[in-house]
Design a protein around this motif. Sequence first.
Motif, PDB file in Angstrom:
ATOM      1  N   GLY A  34       0.787  -1.205   0.122  1.00 44.90           N
ATOM      2  CA  GLY A  34      -0.021   0.092   0.128  1.00 44.90           C
ATOM      3  C   GLY A  34       0.719   1.433   0.020  1.00 44.90           C
ATOM      4  O   GLY A  34       0.198   2.358  -0.088  1.00 44.90           O
ATOM      5  N   ASP A  49       4.017   7.531  -1.827  1.00 46.69           N
ATOM      6  CA  ASP A  49       2.626   7.367  -2.179  1.00 46.69           C
ATOM      7  C   ASP A  49       1.878   6.308  -1.310  1.00 46.69           C
ATOM      8  O   ASP A  49       2.401   5.250  -0.920  1.00 46.69           O
ATOM      9  CB  ASP A  49       2.578   6.365  -3.656  1.00 46.69           C
ATOM     10  N   ASN A  51      -1.861   4.276  -0.669  1.00 47.60           N
ATOM     11  CA  ASN A  51      -2.951   3.671  -1.302  1.00 47.60           C
ATOM     12  C   ASN A  51      -3.930   3.151  -0.251  1.00 47.60           C
ATOM     13  O   ASN A  51      -3.506   2.554   0.781  1.00 47.60           O
ATOM     14  CB  ASN A  51      -2.932   2.521  -2.099  1.00 47.60           C
ATOM     15  N   TYR A  58     -11.488   4.673   2.457  1.00 47.02           N
ATOM     16  CA  TYR A  58     -10.252   4.992   1.570  1.00 47.02           C
ATOM     17  C   TYR A  58      -9.878   4.130   0.580  1.00 47.02           C
ATOM     18  O   TYR A  58      -8.893   4.279   0.083  1.00 47.02           O
ATOM     19  CB  TYR A  58      -9.211   5.642   2.326  1.00 47.02           C
ATOM     20  N   SER A  59     -10.578   2.974   0.263  1.00 50.14           N
ATOM     21  CA  SER A  59     -10.023   1.911  -0.524  1.00 50.14           C
ATOM     22  C   SER A  59     -10.135   2.730  -1.992  1.00 50.14           C
ATOM     23  O   SER A  59     -11.069   3.444  -2.014  1.00 50.14           O
ATOM     24  CB  SER A  59     -11.040   0.779  -0.648  1.00 50.14           C
ATOM     25  N   ASN A  60      -9.050   2.450  -2.979  1.00 52.49           N
ATOM     26  CA  ASN A  60      -9.239   2.959  -4.302  1.00 52.49           C
ATOM     27  C   ASN A  60      -8.530   4.397  -4.134  1.00 52.49           C
ATOM     28  O   ASN A  60      -8.672   5.048  -5.374  1.00 52.49           O
ATOM     29  CB  ASN A  60     -10.580   2.778  -4.997  1.00 52.49           C
ATOM     30  N   ASP A  61      -8.573   4.891  -3.031  1.00 47.94           N
ATOM     31  CA  ASP A  61      -7.870   6.464  -3.021  1.00 47.94           C
ATOM     32  C   ASP A  61      -6.278   6.440  -3.002  1.00 47.94           C
ATOM     33  O   ASP A  61      -5.909   5.451  -2.359  1.00 47.94           O
ATOM     34  CB  ASP A  61      -8.386   7.076  -1.764  1.00 47.94           C
ATOM     35  N   SER A  62      -5.925   7.249  -3.461  1.00 44.93           N
ATOM     36  CA  SER A  62      -4.405   7.664  -3.475  1.00 44.93           C
ATOM     37  C   SER A  62      -3.910   8.753  -3.015  1.00 44.93           C
ATOM     38  O   SER A  62      -4.663   9.823  -3.438  1.00 44.93           O
ATOM     39  CB  SER A  62      -3.535   7.181  -5.117  1.00 44.93           C
ATOM     40  N   TYR A  63      -2.963   8.937  -2.094  1.00 45.64           N
ATOM     41  CA  TYR A  63      -2.404  10.121  -1.639  1.00 45.64           C
ATOM     42  C   TYR A  63      -0.854  10.082  -1.522  1.00 45.64           C
ATOM     43  O   TYR A  63      -0.396   9.180  -1.662  1.00 45.64           O
ATOM     44  CB  TYR A  63      -2.977  10.240  -0.065  1.00 45.64           C
TER      45      TYR A  63
END
Length: 161
Positions: A34, A49, A51, A58-63
């Motif tokens: 992740g 990064d 995930n 927050y699944s499928n979110d990227s920060y």
Amino acid sequence: MTTSSTNSRKTLSKIASSRLQKELADWQLNPLAGFKHIVTDNLQRWIIDVNGAPGTLYSNDSYQLQVDFPVNYPMEAPQVIFLPPAPIHPHIYSNGHICLDILYDSWSPAMTVSSICISILSMLSSSSVRERPKDNDHYVMNCRNGRSPKETRWWFHDDKA
């Protein structure tokens, strides 16, 4: 947001440099699920990064996290913030500042970048709501001009979000 702290202009101590090189080598041998370290030539600032964990809000979110290491790391905690856009979370301000005790009062030199990342992912994963902290607007307004989150006197009272 790319804050430049006074520490980022000073050279890392030998201890800090050795420790960070070891942590980076460990990260490359055993990458965290992740997370991905963005390779740069700056050992004192890491971009990571993040995930969101599957099955969470927050699944499928990227920060992206920005981790700035002080000259005397690991004796002093790094400054860790989310780069824009920061996740909408009860402990994450819209300017990317994170209200998490291990980044401030509960820091220990035994902690690593990996343990910080795991704690942040755990904090995100355990949230049951997507909302900003109640004092977000006031806090962000008072943090203009590049104020570091390490200058804040945090009040850690809610571990449910």
